[in-house]
Each structure stands twice: as structure tokens, then as C-alpha cells.
Motif scaffolding. Structure first.
Motif, PDB file in Angstrom:
ATOM      1  N   THR A 294       0.856  -1.182   0.000  1.00 34.68           N
ATOM      2  CA  THR A 294       0.000   0.000   0.000  1.00 34.68           C
ATOM      3  C   THR A 294       0.897   1.239   0.000  1.00 34.68           C
ATOM      4  O   THR A 294       2.079   1.179   0.379  1.00 34.68           O
ATOM      5  CB  THR A 294      -0.917   0.041   1.233  1.00 34.68           C
ATOM      6  OG1 THR A 294      -0.113   0.165   2.414  1.00 34.68           O
ATOM      7  CG2 THR A 294      -1.754  -1.239   1.328  1.00 34.68           C
ATOM      8  N   LYS A 295       0.338   2.361  -0.412  1.00 34.67           N
ATOM      9  CA  LYS A 295       1.144   3.583  -0.526  1.00 34.67           C
ATOM     10  C   LYS A 295       1.721   4.013   0.822  1.00 34.67           C
ATOM     11  O   LYS A 295       2.812   4.559   0.894  1.00 34.67           O
ATOM     12  CB  LYS A 295       0.291   4.702  -1.112  1.00 34.67           C
ATOM     13  CG  LYS A 295      -0.087   4.472  -2.569  1.00 34.67           C
ATOM     14  CD  LYS A 295      -0.951   5.600  -3.114  1.00 34.67           C
ATOM     15  CE  LYS A 295      -1.340   5.324  -4.564  1.00 34.67           C
ATOM     16  NZ  LYS A 295      -2.217   6.381  -5.124  1.00 34.67           N
ATOM     17  N   GLY A 296       0.998   3.763   1.900  1.00 36.80           N
ATOM     18  CA  GLY A 296       1.453   4.217   3.211  1.00 36.80           C
ATOM     19  C   GLY A 296       2.617   3.436   3.784  1.00 36.80           C
ATOM     20  O   GLY A 296       3.268   3.885   4.730  1.00 36.80           O
ATOM     21  N   GLN A 297       2.923   2.257   3.208  1.00 39.92           N
ATOM     22  CA  GLN A 297       3.962   1.411   3.802  1.00 39.92           C
ATOM     23  C   GLN A 297       5.380   1.891   3.523  1.00 39.92           C
ATOM     24  O   GLN A 297       6.315   1.473   4.204  1.00 39.92           O
ATOM     25  CB  GLN A 297       3.784  -0.032   3.323  1.00 39.92           C
ATOM     26  CG  GLN A 297       2.586  -0.724   3.949  1.00 39.92           C
ATOM     27  CD  GLN A 297       2.378  -2.132   3.426  1.00 39.92           C
ATOM     28  OE1 GLN A 297       2.520  -2.392   2.237  1.00 39.92           O
ATOM     29  NE2 GLN A 297       2.035  -3.049   4.313  1.00 39.92           N
ATOM     30  N   GLU A 298       5.558   2.795   2.576  1.00 37.01           N
ATOM     31  CA  GLU A 298       6.904   3.297   2.283  1.00 37.01           C
ATOM     32  C   GLU A 298       7.520   3.973   3.510  1.00 37.01           C
ATOM     33  O   GLU A 298       8.743   3.986   3.679  1.00 37.01           O
ATOM     34  CB  GLU A 298       6.861   4.264   1.098  1.00 37.01           C
ATOM     35  CG  GLU A 298       8.202   4.858   0.702  1.00 37.01           C
ATOM     36  CD  GLU A 298       9.219   3.829   0.208  1.00 37.01           C
ATOM     37  OE1 GLU A 298      10.427   4.154   0.193  1.00 37.01           O
ATOM     38  OE2 GLU A 298       8.818   2.704  -0.166  1.00 37.01           O
ATOM     39  N   LYS A 299       6.687   4.494   4.400  1.00 36.88           N
ATOM     40  CA  LYS A 299       7.200   5.176   5.596  1.00 36.88           C
ATOM     41  C   LYS A 299       7.918   4.216   6.536  1.00 36.88           C
ATOM     42  O   LYS A 299       8.673   4.655   7.413  1.00 36.88           O
ATOM     43  CB  LYS A 299       6.071   5.875   6.338  1.00 36.88           C
ATOM     44  CG  LYS A 299       5.026   4.929   6.924  1.00 36.88           C
ATOM     45  CD  LYS A 299       3.853   5.695   7.522  1.00 36.88           C
ATOM     46  CE  LYS A 299       2.788   4.738   8.038  1.00 36.88           C
ATOM     47  NZ  LYS A 299       1.588   5.461   8.527  1.00 36.88           N
ATOM     48  N   TYR A 300       7.702   2.903   6.376  1.00 36.42           N
ATOM     49  CA  TYR A 300       8.370   1.932   7.241  1.00 36.42           C
ATOM     50  C   TYR A 300       9.774   1.597   6.747  1.00 36.42           C
ATOM     51  O   TYR A 300      10.556   0.988   7.474  1.00 36.42           O
ATOM     52  CB  TYR A 300       7.545   0.645   7.332  1.00 36.42           C
ATOM     53  CG  TYR A 300       6.157   0.852   7.884  1.00 36.42           C
ATOM     54  CD1 TYR A 300       5.951   1.587   9.052  1.00 36.42           C
ATOM     55  CD2 TYR A 300       5.045   0.324   7.243  1.00 36.42           C
ATOM     56  CE1 TYR A 300       4.682   1.792   9.556  1.00 36.42           C
ATOM     57  CE2 TYR A 300       3.763   0.516   7.738  1.00 36.42           C
ATOM     58  CZ  TYR A 300       3.590   1.257   8.902  1.00 36.42           C
ATOM     59  OH  TYR A 300       2.335   1.450   9.395  1.00 36.42           O
ATOM     60  N   VAL A 302      13.528   2.160   6.108  1.00 40.58           N
ATOM     61  CA  VAL A 302      14.533   3.049   6.688  1.00 40.58           C
ATOM     62  C   VAL A 302      15.167   3.894   5.582  1.00 40.58           C
ATOM     63  O   VAL A 302      15.235   3.458   4.427  1.00 40.58           O
ATOM     64  CB  VAL A 302      15.611   2.265   7.465  1.00 40.58           C
ATOM     65  CG1 VAL A 302      15.008   1.565   8.663  1.00 40.58           C
ATOM     66  CG2 VAL A 302      16.330   1.268   6.558  1.00 40.58           C
ATOM     67  N   PRO A 303      15.639   5.112   5.900  1.00 42.44           N
ATOM     68  CA  PRO A 303      16.133   6.015   4.855  1.00 42.44           C
ATOM     69  C   PRO A 303      17.196   5.396   3.950  1.00 42.44           C
ATOM     70  O   PRO A 303      17.146   5.560   2.719  1.00 42.44           O
ATOM     71  CB  PRO A 303      16.690   7.195   5.663  1.00 42.44           C
ATOM     72  CG  PRO A 303      15.844   7.221   6.896  1.00 42.44           C
ATOM     73  CD  PRO A 303      15.578   5.783   7.221  1.00 42.44           C
ATOM     74  N   GLU A 304      18.164   4.666   4.512  1.00 43.98           N
ATOM     75  CA  GLU A 304      19.223   4.126   3.664  1.00 43.98           C
ATOM     76  C   GLU A 304      18.716   3.040   2.723  1.00 43.98           C
ATOM     77  O   GLU A 304      19.327   2.759   1.687  1.00 43.98           O
ATOM     78  CB  GLU A 304      20.381   3.592   4.511  1.00 43.98           C
ATOM     79  CG  GLU A 304      20.026   2.443   5.435  1.00 43.98           C
ATOM     80  CD  GLU A 304      21.194   2.057   6.333  1.00 43.98           C
ATOM     81  OE1 GLU A 304      22.265   1.679   5.814  1.00 43.98           O
ATOM     82  OE2 GLU A 304      21.040   2.141   7.568  1.00 43.98           O
ATOM     83  N   ALA A 305      17.574   2.429   3.056  1.00 43.10           N
ATOM     84  CA  ALA A 305      17.028   1.358   2.218  1.00 43.10           C
ATOM     85  C   ALA A 305      16.247   1.894   1.031  1.00 43.10           C
ATOM     86  O   ALA A 305      15.766   1.114   0.199  1.00 43.10           O
ATOM     87  CB  ALA A 305      16.134   0.441   3.049  1.00 43.10           C
ATOM     88  N   LYS A 306      16.124   3.192   0.914  1.00 40.66           N
ATOM     89  CA  LYS A 306      15.476   3.764  -0.262  1.00 40.66           C
ATOM     90  C   LYS A 306      16.386   3.667  -1.485  1.00 40.66           C
ATOM     91  O   LYS A 306      15.920   3.704  -2.621  1.00 40.66           O
ATOM     92  CB  LYS A 306      15.076   5.217   0.010  1.00 40.66           C
ATOM     93  CG  LYS A 306      14.002   5.335   1.088  1.00 40.66           C
ATOM     94  CD  LYS A 306      13.569   6.781   1.301  1.00 40.66           C
ATOM     95  CE  LYS A 306      12.495   6.866   2.383  1.00 40.66           C
ATOM     96  NZ  LYS A 306      11.256   6.177   2.025  1.00 40.66           N
ATOM     97  N   ASP A 307      17.680   3.526  -1.266  1.00 42.50           N
ATOM     98  CA  ASP A 307      18.670   3.404  -2.345  1.00 42.50           C
ATOM     99  C   ASP A 307      18.979   1.926  -2.581  1.00 42.50           C
ATOM    100  O   ASP A 307      19.147   1.164  -1.625  1.00 42.50           O
ATOM    101  CB  ASP A 307      19.944   4.152  -1.934  1.00 42.50           C
ATOM    102  CG  ASP A 307      20.909   4.329  -3.091  1.00 42.50           C
ATOM    103  OD1 ASP A 307      21.261   3.327  -3.743  1.00 42.50           O
ATOM    104  OD2 ASP A 307      21.327   5.480  -3.332  1.00 42.50           O
TER     105      ASP A 307
END
Length: 354
Positions: A294-300, A302-307
Motif C-alpha cells: 500500500t502507498k502508506g507502507q513506504e514510511k516503514y 529506513v532512509p538508507e534502504a530507499k537506495d
């Protein structure tokens, strides 16, 4: 983005296709006006075929798009898609060239409570009653017939992956019931249980005595702040308790490992706890790339895992942790995998091809 991923592939000594596969799992697809938020398909990248189950339009910043059966990374075509279908919560599905079956025998679609899970958001196609031996036998006889499989003798693994049972006793009764039904169907393969409700040593010994080939795949999924992310039945299994449980099942000769969702915790945490649990398993952990159901799950995440680099670095560290063992990933076990079956890959020489 393509140049960046190609650079990462060189830096981590991996094939471009492998890095693209990990990135596709991480980002999902953008398909304008598409009615479903999750699909399954085969993807051919330069002759390398992989099966995917990814989210659609839940991470709108994804650089991957699908158009006319071609996946594009920004404007660059990377592979041809075939056999697209909606990803639903089904009672059973095949893996490993129809030698393995995943059996959702307790309606996972009705299991709600873990923040990072998305099974509840899939269409419910797993509401069949498997509470009797005859129902189980009849279902599997029909399943084999529809797939031109002569008998359960051709099946090597059945992995029982369920929603939570009310009690551990209910789970044990169910595992024994499934085993009885399978014996009458001449099944001689392995029964794997994915979950975290089997904990009592006496019950484990009973299961191990009754089921000739039994495996425990413990759903750890996250190491820290478990009570904030998981339903109470799962969060009550602390990591020290999980280690003790894996140590015990391993001592009985049970094939024992754990599942982990990569992207919810920083790399130092991943490294610390994989090292902590390394000697407690006799099978390589099953590692899933965190996806946004779901769109809201991106907040879970961690910042470094966005890359994408995070996942390649995690994989490198995990490989180093298990380098002194004989354990290797099984490529067919996970559709959100950190590992892909690529004979051309130089960066994972430890892994065997099944």
C-alpha cells in the motif's frame, strides 16, 4: 538511473540483470490507470527469465514502467513481460517447476496485524475449508489432476504458510492432520512450516516424531521494535527466544532457518543479528526485499534502504557472514528475493543452482 545501477553492478561484481531484479522488487511498477495494485509475471532480460510478484502504483516515484509487455527503466527498455496475472491470496501455488507447493491452509488473507505485510490487501482466494482430512485430500487430488501431475509422489516440498492459528495446539493439530492426509496420498517429500507459533519443545518433538521430513522456517522478519510492527502472537517471540528455538530444532536434526524482510532496519542491525543467528540455522535464511503493498507502507522503509545500494551492501555482508558455512540460497523459494538464479553472476560464487 540505468547508469547508476550498471555502476553498482560493477562495484559489487554482479550482473546488471541481478541488480535490475533487486531494484524492480524494491521500487515496483508504475502503470497508469491500472486497476490492480499487485501483479505476477515472467520477465525476460537478455535471455535470463525470472518470475516476479511486484506492487503497482504504490510507489509513484518508481523509475520502472510497463507498456505493451515491455518494462522500461525510465526510457530504457530492460525486458519483455509475459504471463501477466493479478497477484491474489490463493490457497496453493507451485514453485520450482511444479516440484514444490505453497499451501495457505489457514486463510492468510484474513490475517491482519503486521504493519509491513500486505496479504490482507490481496483478493481473497484462500477461503476453502481445510479442517478435515477428506477436504485436504480431495483438494490436492483435484489440484494435481488440473496440472497433469500423476500423484503427490512427484512433489518434493509442501510449505505450509498460514495466518495465525488461535493457539499453538490448533497449529499442531493442523500440521498432523495435513501429514495424515498427505501420507494417504503417497507423499514422501518434506513438509515445511512457515510461522512463529510452534515453540513448545514437547510439541516440536511430537511433530518431529510424526512428520518424517519436517522443516521450521521461523518468521522473524524484523529484529528490533517487533511489538510496534507485529501482531502480539508474533511479537512475543523475542530474538533470544528465536535463537533458542532454532538451536533446539537444529539439535533435533530439523531443517531450521528464518525469514527476514530487508529494508525495515539499518545495515548495522542486519549485520549484527544475522551474525547472532548464523550458527543457529542449518539452512540459508530466506530474505525478502520489502515491498509497498500500500502507498502508506513506504514510511516503514529506513532512509538508507530507499537506495538500491543498501540491498547490495546487505547481500554482500550476509554472504560474508555465511561464507564459512555450506549454506546457500535456494533461488526458487522467494518471489521478492535478494538472490536470483543467474549463471553469469560472478559476485555470488558460493551459491549453488538447484
Amino acid at each position: 538511473m540505468l547508469n547508476y545501477l550498471e555502476q553498482l553492478a560493477k562495484e559489487y561484481n554482479m550482473s546488471k540483470e541481478n541488480v535490475l531484479s533487486i531494484a524492480l522488487n524494491r521500487y515496483g511498477l508504475v502503470i497508469p490507470n491500472y486497476p490492480d495494485n499487485r501483479i505476477r509475471f515472467n520477465l525476460n532480460m537478455n535471455g535470463h527469465n525470472t518470475f516476479f510478484a511486484v506492487c503497482v502504483n504504490t510507489y509513484l516515484e518508481s523509475p520502472f514502467t510497463l507498456k505493451d509487455n515491455m518494462i522500461y527503466l525510465e526510457d530504457a527498455p530492460i525486458g519483455v513481460v509475459s504471463n501477466i496475472e493479478k497477484d491474489t491470496c490463493t490457497s496453493t501455488y507451485f514453485r520450482n517447476n511444479k516440484q514444490a507447493i505453497t499451501f495457505n491452509s489457514n486463510s492468510r488473507s484474513k490475517c491482519v496485524g503486521c504493519k509491513f505485510c500486505g496479504t490482507y490487501s490481496l483478493d481473497d482466494e484462500d477461503s476453502i475449508d481445510f479442517s478435515t482430512k477428506d477436504n485436504i485430500k480431495n483438494y490436492f487430488e483435484d489440484l494435481l489432476g488440473k496440472n497433469n501431475i500423476p500423484s503427490m509422489e512427484q512433489i518434493k516440498d509442501v510449505t505450509i504458510c498460514t495466518g495465525c492459528f488461535k493457539t499453538e495446539d490448533d497449529l499442531v493439530k493442523h500440521l498432523l492432520l495435513v501429514n495424515e492426509a498427505f501420507k494417504e496420498l503417497s507423499f514422501d517429500g518434506r513438509i515445511n512450516y512457515i510461522g512463529s507459533q510452534l515453540r513448545d519443545h514437547n510439541k516440536i518433538e511430537l511433530i518431529n516424531h510424526e512428520i518424517e521430513k519436517f522443516s521450521l522456517f521461523l518468521t522473524i522478519e524484523k529484529f528490533l521494535d517487533r511489538e510496534k510492527f507485529m501482531r502480539p502472537e508474533k511479537a512475543s517471540l523475542t530474538i533470544p527466544k528465536a535463537k533458542d528455538l532454532l538451536d533446539y530444532t537444529k539439535s533435533l536434526g530439523i531443517t531450521s532457518t528464518f525469514l527476514y524482510i530487508l529494508g525495515l532496519e539499518d545495515l548495522d542491525t542486519v549485520t549484527k543479528y544475522f551474525t547472532y543467528l548464523k550458527d543457529s540455522v542449518n539452512k540459508f535464511p530466506i530474505i525478502q526485499v520489502f515491498q509497498d503493498y500500500t502507498k502508506g507502507q513506504e514510511k516503514y522503509r529506513v532512509p538508507e534502504a530507499k537506495d538500491v545500494r543498501y540491498y547490495l551492501e546487505a547481500r554482500k555482508r550476509i554472504n560474508e557472514i555465511f561464507a564459512g558455512t555450506s549454506l546457500n540460497p535456494e533461488y526458487w523459494e522467494c518471489f521478492r528475493s535478494l538472490y536470483f538464479d543467474d549463471q553469469r553472476e560472478a559476485g555470488l560464487i558460493r551459491c549453488k543452482k538447484k
